[in-house]
Design an enzyme around this catalytic site. Sequence first.
Site, PDB file in Angstrom:
ATOM      1  N   GLU A  19      38.084 -17.472  85.444  1.00  0.00           N
ATOM      2  CA  GLU A  19      37.416 -17.264  84.279  1.00  0.00           C
ATOM      3  C   GLU A  19      36.794 -15.764  84.004  1.00  0.00           C
ATOM      4  OE1 GLU A  19      37.533 -19.295  82.086  1.00  0.00           O
ATOM      5  OE2 GLU A  19      38.168 -21.249  83.102  1.00  0.00           O
ATOM      6  N   HIS A  48      46.828 -15.814  81.724  1.00  0.00           N
ATOM      7  CA  HIS A  48      47.457 -16.924  82.624  1.00  0.00           C
ATOM      8  C   HIS A  48      48.785 -16.176  83.267  1.00  0.00           C
ATOM      9  CE1 HIS A  48      45.312 -20.640  80.984  1.00  0.00           C
ATOM     10  NE2 HIS A  48      44.407 -19.994  82.018  1.00  0.00           N
ATOM     11  N   CYS A  49      48.503 -16.344  84.729  1.00  0.00           N
ATOM     12  CA  CYS A  49      50.126 -15.717  85.332  1.00  0.00           C
ATOM     13  C   CYS A  49      50.982 -16.883  85.249  1.00  0.00           C
ATOM     14  CB  CYS A  49      49.577 -15.355  86.792  1.00  0.00           C
ATOM     15  SG  CYS A  49      51.037 -14.872  87.784  1.00  0.00           S
TER      16      CYS A  49
END
Length: 289
Positions: A209, A218-219
């Site tokens: 977060e 986001h990966c």
Amino acid sequence: MRRFLFLVFIILFSCNSKSEKNDYFKDISENDIKLFPPKPGDWLYSYREKGQTFEQFINSKHLVPTKENNIIYLQPIGKFNSLQVKQIELTREYLEIFFQLKTETLKDVSNDIIPKHARRIGPDQNEQFLAGFILDSVLKKEKPQKGIGLMALTEVDLYPKPEWSFVFGLASYRDRIAVSSIYRLHDERLQNKDFNLCLERLLKICSHEIGHMFGLHHCIDANCAMNGTNSLSETDEHTLRLCSNCQRKLNSGLKYDNVKRLKELEKYFKDNKLTSGFELMEKDLKNIQ
């Protein structure tokens, strides 16, 4: 002539520094683990995200520490038992290493700060707090000195809106605030036998977060602390480690010493018997030596 030589030295030093950094990320990229194709119930099965390249990160607006704002704060809300208090302190220590920024824990706030209209008895017959209320009516009012990010931790379960059964946490990245609950990270009552599992989950959630606060999306390329997650079981499948690309993004904004951070993480995982994290850092260290 002296001025010319001095400028040449500065240019060469700058080039060497950039080269060393690039070599670091290239070396540790060999330890990146490609994600398996998502299965039903997984985050990437539900949300077809495009990911974020390093160039997209550089060209985006993202948070950078300054002399005026460079401290991460944790705000405990509730009455925590001794094991939970220990976990909060270990989380503070971890975040300070992970982001290489001073991290402090504020004085506990009572659950009484949450009014009746922001509470409910959830589907599992347990009390829950409205996560959005904590963001908008508690955290937004706090202005800790030199704060760059603020994360609340509760021992009571959270829900984001009436139609949802629960949520692990909620964040406003624009306001640099977030809240997460410890409630669902362990079985019923936290005990020594599940202390490390709960701690590892908490470290993943908090670093994820706060990573968003610093502009990381986001990966979708590798098993990484910045992977999206739909469930606790999916969280457990994800690693504590940032992949090489996400590390490069974070380092470009926070400007820390990569090797120092890596050695400190290795020591932290070893001291706290978090075997998987220790082994990952050990592999990265071997690759850069």
